[in-house]
Design a protein around this motif. Structure first.
Motif, PDB file in Angstrom:
ATOM      1  N   MET A  54      -3.827  -1.195  32.483  1.00 18.50           N
ATOM      2  CA  MET A  54      -4.518  -1.298  33.065  1.00 18.50           C
ATOM      3  C   MET A  54      -4.838  -0.438  33.988  1.00 18.50           C
ATOM      4  O   MET A  54      -4.273   1.303  33.656  1.00 18.50           O
ATOM      5  N   CYS A  59     -13.006   3.578  35.033  1.00 18.28           N
ATOM      6  CA  CYS A  59     -13.639   2.781  34.389  1.00 18.28           C
ATOM      7  C   CYS A  59     -13.228   2.816  32.573  1.00 18.28           C
ATOM      8  O   CYS A  59     -13.490   4.277  32.136  1.00 18.28           O
ATOM      9  N   VAL A  71     -13.601  -2.584  30.601  1.00 23.18           N
ATOM     10  CA  VAL A  71     -12.280  -2.890  32.274  1.00 23.18           C
ATOM     11  C   VAL A  71     -12.604  -1.588  33.701  1.00 23.18           C
ATOM     12  O   VAL A  71     -12.106  -0.796  33.979  1.00 23.18           O
ATOM     13  N   LYS A  72     -12.268  -2.319  34.328  1.00 20.10           N
ATOM     14  CA  LYS A  72     -12.508  -1.854  36.022  1.00 20.10           C
ATOM     15  C   LYS A  72     -11.451  -1.348  36.359  1.00 20.10           C
ATOM     16  O   LYS A  72     -10.664  -2.543  36.610  1.00 20.10           O
ATOM     17  N   GLU A  75      -8.268  -3.565  37.363  1.00 14.40           N
ATOM     18  CA  GLU A  75      -8.570  -5.483  36.109  1.00 14.40           C
ATOM     19  C   GLU A  75      -7.570  -4.765  34.979  1.00 14.40           C
ATOM     20  O   GLU A  75      -7.366  -3.611  35.081  1.00 14.40           O
ATOM     21  N   GLU A  76      -7.199  -5.862  34.163  1.00 17.83           N
ATOM     22  CA  GLU A  76      -5.950  -5.246  33.061  1.00 17.83           C
ATOM     23  C   GLU A  76      -6.403  -5.944  31.183  1.00 17.83           C
ATOM     24  O   GLU A  76      -7.646  -6.893  32.001  1.00 17.83           O
ATOM     25  N   TYR A  77      -5.829  -5.678  30.803  1.00 15.73           N
ATOM     26  CA  TYR A  77      -6.133  -5.901  29.326  1.00 15.73           C
ATOM     27  C   TYR A  77      -5.521  -5.888  28.468  1.00 15.73           C
ATOM     28  O   TYR A  77      -4.157  -5.451  28.301  1.00 15.73           O
ATOM     29  N   THR A  95      -5.215   5.523  34.357  1.00 13.51           N
ATOM     30  CA  THR A  95      -5.151   4.198  33.865  1.00 13.51           C
ATOM     31  C   THR A  95      -3.216   3.969  32.870  1.00 13.51           C
ATOM     32  O   THR A  95      -2.164   4.864  33.305  1.00 13.51           O
TER      33      THR A  95
END
Length: 110
Positions: A54, A59, A71-72, A75-77, A95
């Motif tokens: 996250m 970014c 992924v800003k 936002e999560e991935y 992050t």
């Protein structure tokens, strides 16, 4: 959180110019908190465990199979185990990562 005992060894950083701190779960998982002091690129790598990230500030652009995924902040991935990934990070980006296994050693552990 920024206790010297939790500081990640520079040799365990995939991205130059990053300061990180790690926390261990009882099951061998880890949480890592990273702050990027400079704009940089991470080397391509894969893990034997899942990774969830996250972005808190800034970014981080993930690169997976040639696709650039920005992924800003907020936002999560999710990156499944075994997926080769790299990325580019802007200076000032912060992050949080959850790893399903052991990802980073502390300064005194290395």
């Amino acid at each position: 959180m920024k206790h010297p005992a939790n500081r990640i060894a520079r040799s365990n950083q995939a991205t130059p110019g990053v300061e990180g701190y790690v926390f261990d779960g009882v099951d061998g998982s880890q949480m890592a908190f990273w702050t990027c002091a400079e704009t940089a690129a991470s080397v391509a790598h894969a893990h034997d465990y899942d990774e969830y990230m996250m972005v808190v500030q800034g970014c981080y652009t993930l690169i997976i199979n040639g696709e650039r995924i920005p992924v800003k902040a907020g936002e999560e991935y999710f990156i499944p185990r075994g997926v080769l990934h790299s990325g580019e990070v802007l200076a000032g980006t912060r992050t949080i990562h959850a790893f399903g296994g052991h990802r980073a050693d502390r300064v005194q552990d290395s």
